[in-house]
Scaffold this motif. Structure first.
Motif, PDB file in Angstrom:
ATOM      1  N   SER A 297       0.828  -1.210   0.000  1.00  0.00           N
ATOM      2  CA  SER A 297       0.000   0.000   0.000  1.00  0.00           C
ATOM      3  C   SER A 297       0.861   1.259   0.000  1.00  0.00           C
ATOM      4  CB  SER A 297      -0.933  -0.002   1.216  1.00  0.00           C
ATOM      5  OG  SER A 297      -1.820  -1.086   1.161  1.00  0.00           O
ATOM      6  N   ARG A 298       1.933   1.256   0.794  1.00  0.00           N
ATOM      7  CA  ARG A 298       2.835   2.400   0.845  1.00  0.00           C
ATOM      8  C   ARG A 298       3.513   2.619  -0.503  1.00  0.00           C
ATOM      9  NH1 ARG A 298       4.741   5.111   5.138  1.00  0.00           N
ATOM     10  NH2 ARG A 298       6.794   5.283   4.142  1.00  0.00           N
ATOM     11  N   ARG A 299       3.943   1.528  -1.132  1.00  0.00           N
ATOM     12  CA  ARG A 299       4.596   1.640  -2.439  1.00  0.00           C
ATOM     13  C   ARG A 299       3.620   2.179  -3.480  1.00  0.00           C
ATOM     14  NH1 ARG A 299       7.715  -4.208  -2.482  1.00  0.00           N
ATOM     15  NH2 ARG A 299       9.523  -3.584  -1.204  1.00  0.00           N
ATOM     16  N   THR A 300       2.375   1.698  -3.421  1.00  0.00           N
ATOM     17  CA  THR A 300       1.367   2.158  -4.378  1.00  0.00           C
ATOM     18  C   THR A 300       1.085   3.648  -4.203  1.00  0.00           C
ATOM     19  OG1 THR A 300       0.341  -0.032  -4.404  1.00  0.00           O
ATOM     20  CG2 THR A 300      -0.991   1.815  -5.194  1.00  0.00           C
ATOM     21  N   ARG A 301       0.940   4.068  -2.918  1.00  0.00           N
ATOM     22  CA  ARG A 301       0.695   5.487  -2.661  1.00  0.00           C
ATOM     23  C   ARG A 301       1.872   6.346  -3.089  1.00  0.00           C
ATOM     24  NH1 ARG A 301      -1.749   3.527   2.198  1.00  0.00           N
ATOM     25  NH2 ARG A 301       0.182   3.922   3.330  1.00  0.00           N
ATOM     26  N   ARG A 302       3.110   5.869  -2.805  1.00  0.00           N
ATOM     27  CA  ARG A 302       4.293   6.635  -3.172  1.00  0.00           C
ATOM     28  C   ARG A 302       4.398   6.759  -4.693  1.00  0.00           C
ATOM     29  NH1 ARG A 302       8.034   3.541  -1.614  1.00  0.00           N
ATOM     30  NH2 ARG A 302       8.281   3.689   0.075  1.00  0.00           N
ATOM     31  N   THR A 303       4.123   5.645  -5.405  1.00  0.00           N
ATOM     32  CA  THR A 303       4.171   5.673  -6.868  1.00  0.00           C
ATOM     33  C   THR A 303       3.134   6.642  -7.429  1.00  0.00           C
ATOM     34  OG1 THR A 303       4.918   3.374  -6.931  1.00  0.00           O
ATOM     35  CG2 THR A 303       3.975   4.273  -8.950  1.00  0.00           C
ATOM     36  N   ALA A 304       1.929   6.628  -6.828  1.00  0.00           N
ATOM     37  CA  ALA A 304       0.872   7.534  -7.296  1.00  0.00           C
ATOM     38  C   ALA A 304       1.264   8.992  -7.071  1.00  0.00           C
ATOM     39  CB  ALA A 304      -0.432   7.212  -6.574  1.00  0.00           C
ATOM     40  N   LEU A 305       1.888   9.289  -5.930  1.00  0.00           N
ATOM     41  CA  LEU A 305       2.316  10.655  -5.638  1.00  0.00           C
ATOM     42  C   LEU A 305       3.408  11.115  -6.598  1.00  0.00           C
ATOM     43  CD1 LEU A 305       2.370  10.593  -1.727  1.00  0.00           C
ATOM     44  CD2 LEU A 305       0.802  11.884  -3.184  1.00  0.00           C
ATOM     45  N   LEU A 306       4.353  10.202  -6.892  1.00  0.00           N
ATOM     46  CA  LEU A 306       5.434  10.544  -7.822  1.00  0.00           C
ATOM     47  C   LEU A 306       4.893  10.795  -9.224  1.00  0.00           C
ATOM     48  CD1 LEU A 306       8.214   8.040  -6.655  1.00  0.00           C
ATOM     49  CD2 LEU A 306       8.214  10.530  -6.395  1.00  0.00           C
ATOM     50  N   GLU A 307       3.928   9.949  -9.642  1.00  0.00           N
ATOM     51  CA  GLU A 307       3.344  10.121 -10.969  1.00  0.00           C
ATOM     52  C   GLU A 307       2.580  11.431 -11.058  1.00  0.00           C
ATOM     53  OE1 GLU A 307       0.991   6.672 -11.588  1.00  0.00           O
ATOM     54  OE2 GLU A 307       2.688   5.408 -12.218  1.00  0.00           O
ATOM     55  N   ARG A 308       1.858  11.785  -9.987  1.00  0.00           N
ATOM     56  CA  ARG A 308       1.115  13.039  -9.990  1.00  0.00           C
ATOM     57  C   ARG A 308       2.065  14.241 -10.024  1.00  0.00           C
ATOM     58  NH1 ARG A 308      -3.115  14.002  -5.259  1.00  0.00           N
ATOM     59  NH2 ARG A 308      -1.181  14.318  -4.080  1.00  0.00           N
ATOM     60  N   ALA A 309       3.149  14.142  -9.238  1.00  0.00           N
ATOM     61  CA  ALA A 309       4.139  15.230  -9.233  1.00  0.00           C
ATOM     62  C   ALA A 309       4.787  15.377 -10.605  1.00  0.00           C
ATOM     63  CB  ALA A 309       5.193  14.965  -8.166  1.00  0.00           C
ATOM     64  N   TYR A 310       5.054  14.245 -11.274  1.00  0.00           N
ATOM     65  CA  TYR A 310       5.671  14.275 -12.601  1.00  0.00           C
ATOM     66  C   TYR A 310       4.739  14.920 -13.615  1.00  0.00           C
ATOM     67  CZ  TYR A 310       7.566  12.586 -17.026  1.00  0.00           C
ATOM     68  OH  TYR A 310       8.059  12.499 -18.287  1.00  0.00           O
ATOM     69  N   ARG A 311       3.438  14.585 -13.530  1.00  0.00           N
ATOM     70  CA  ARG A 311       2.467  15.161 -14.478  1.00  0.00           C
ATOM     71  C   ARG A 311       2.334  16.652 -14.255  1.00  0.00           C
ATOM     72  NH1 ARG A 311      -0.523  10.418 -13.281  1.00  0.00           N
ATOM     73  NH2 ARG A 311      -1.788  11.611 -11.792  1.00  0.00           N
ATOM     74  N   GLU A 312       2.400  17.089 -12.992  1.00  0.00           N
ATOM     75  CA  GLU A 312       2.280  18.518 -12.701  1.00  0.00           C
ATOM     76  C   GLU A 312       3.488  19.279 -13.232  1.00  0.00           C
ATOM     77  OE1 GLU A 312       1.695  18.714  -8.530  1.00  0.00           O
ATOM     78  OE2 GLU A 312      -0.459  18.196  -8.618  1.00  0.00           O
ATOM     79  N   ARG A 313       4.679  18.659 -13.146  1.00  0.00           N
ATOM     80  CA  ARG A 313       5.883  19.340 -13.682  1.00  0.00           C
ATOM     81  C   ARG A 313       5.826  19.442 -15.195  1.00  0.00           C
ATOM     82  NH1 ARG A 313       8.691  16.161  -9.816  1.00  0.00           N
ATOM     83  NH2 ARG A 313       9.342  14.733 -11.476  1.00  0.00           N
ATOM     84  N   LYS A 314       5.175  18.459 -15.838  1.00  0.00           N
ATOM     85  CA  LYS A 314       5.109  18.436 -17.294  1.00  0.00           C
ATOM     86  C   LYS A 314       4.163  19.509 -17.852  1.00  0.00           C
ATOM     87  CE  LYS A 314       6.196  15.374 -19.892  1.00  0.00           C
ATOM     88  NZ  LYS A 314       7.250  15.249 -20.915  1.00  0.00           N
ATOM     89  N   LYS A 315       3.228  19.992 -16.985  1.00  0.00           N
ATOM     90  CA  LYS A 315       2.246  20.983 -17.447  1.00  0.00           C
ATOM     91  C   LYS A 315       2.918  22.329 -17.720  1.00  0.00           C
ATOM     92  CE  LYS A 315      -1.763  18.893 -15.205  1.00  0.00           C
ATOM     93  NZ  LYS A 315      -2.805  19.062 -14.165  1.00  0.00           N
TER      94      LYS A 315
END
Length: 315
Positions: A297-315
């Motif tokens: 669960s922690r890995r899934t949440r961390r991966t989701a946070l990293l993906e969201r942060a990456y998408r925000e930087r790409k905007k």
């Protein structure tokens, strides 16, 4: 019960289940165990079906469902409650509560055997530690060589057959809801227990007339509150938060059964039992897969946070 208060409900039902070990110990000391158990489970089953009828979710099982219910009830109701009743007659409530604490670990083992669930290092470690805890429990108070009392063995068998039944419920498919399945399992299983009582306890049901008022109060509290309501709440909690997180709460069951047996029944507590309690708790947390689930669960949440942060930087 909703997602926000499911943990409060689980804590409450674990207290009830822990004290139910004490209640059943009181009942088997007063009445013949199998006769009392068959009637207690029958009352519990009727309680579940009445609740479902009130909710307009009651129905008769089909012939194919009847075969499935009978198969599962042989493990979940007949085997579990038969061994529990005769085991409690021959061992302490303290030992019973602690040994039953192995059920999450035994369920994990059964899932590996029947469902090909994955064995992880943490699960293996938990299984070893849990059984070390049970070894300490059955040694408690002994002054001579290691031996296992028959009562402790019966309680272990009660835990094993219930763990197998949980896997059977998961492995088989039916259109019946889990609560309806539970209610009919109790009804059908109680009739098997009645037959066993007639064979093994010729005067078993006559002993049910020899109790005092508090015995009958304990009987109905155990049947309706612990067994009927308890199973409905726990099964709903599994649906809402998953079996791994729910299994962790069984450690509270251990704590309350241990405390209840010592305070209410005045049973002795030995150092080995307290050490066994700690080992079983650690074993359940690790062996049931709860730690593996938490890590995923922690890995899934961390991966989701990293993906969201990456998408925000790409905007």
């Amino acid at each position: 019960m909703n997602q926000s208060n499911v943990y409060i409900w689980l804590c409450g039902i674990m207290m009830v289940w822990g004290l139910n070990v004490v209640a059943v110990k009181v009942l088997v000391e007063q009445f013949d165990p199998v006769a009392m158990t068959s009637l207690r489970i029958f009352v519990a089953g009727v309680g579940v079906l009445l609740v479902l009828a009130f909710m307009k979710k009651w129905r008769m099982p089909s012939m194919s469902e009847l075969g499935l219910i009978t198969l599962i009830s042989l493990f979940n109701v007949v085997g579990h409650h038969y061994f529990l009743a005769i085991g409690l007659k021959q061992t302490s409530a303290v030992n019973t509560g602690l040994i039953l604490g192995l059920i999450p670990i035994l369920t994990a083992i059964s899932a590996m055997v029947f469902l090909k669930a994955k064995m992880t290092p943490l699960k293996l470690l938990g299984i070893i530690v849990g059984f070390m805890g049970v070894a300490l429990v059955v040694m408690a108070g002994q002054q001579d060589a290691f031996s296992i009392a028959m009562g402790d063995l019966y309680i272990l068998l009660a835990a094993v057959v219930q763990a197998i039944s949980f896997v059977l419920i998961k492995k088989t498919s039916t259109d019946m809801g889990i609560l309806l399945l539970t209610g009919w399992m109790m009804i059908i299983g109680s009739f098997f227990l009645m037959v066993i009582s007639f064979v093994t306890e010729p005067n078993g049901y006559a002993t049910l007339l020899n109790g005092e008022m508090y015995h009958y109060a304990v009987f109905f509290a155990s049947a309706l509150l612990a067994t009927s309501v308890g199973h409905m709440i726990y099964n709903n909690a599994i649906r809402m938060i998953g079996p791994s997180e729910s299994a962790v709460f069984t450690n509270l069951n251990l704590l309350f059964s241990l405390t209840g047996a010592a305070v209410i029944l005045n049973e002795s507590l030995y150092v080995e039992q307290l050490l066994g309690f700690l080992f079983i708790v650690m074993g359940v947390i690790s062996g049931s897969g709860a730690i593996d689930h938490w890590i995923r669960s922690r890995r899934t949440r961390r991966t989701a946070l990293l993906e969201r942060a990456y998408r925000e930087r790409k905007k």
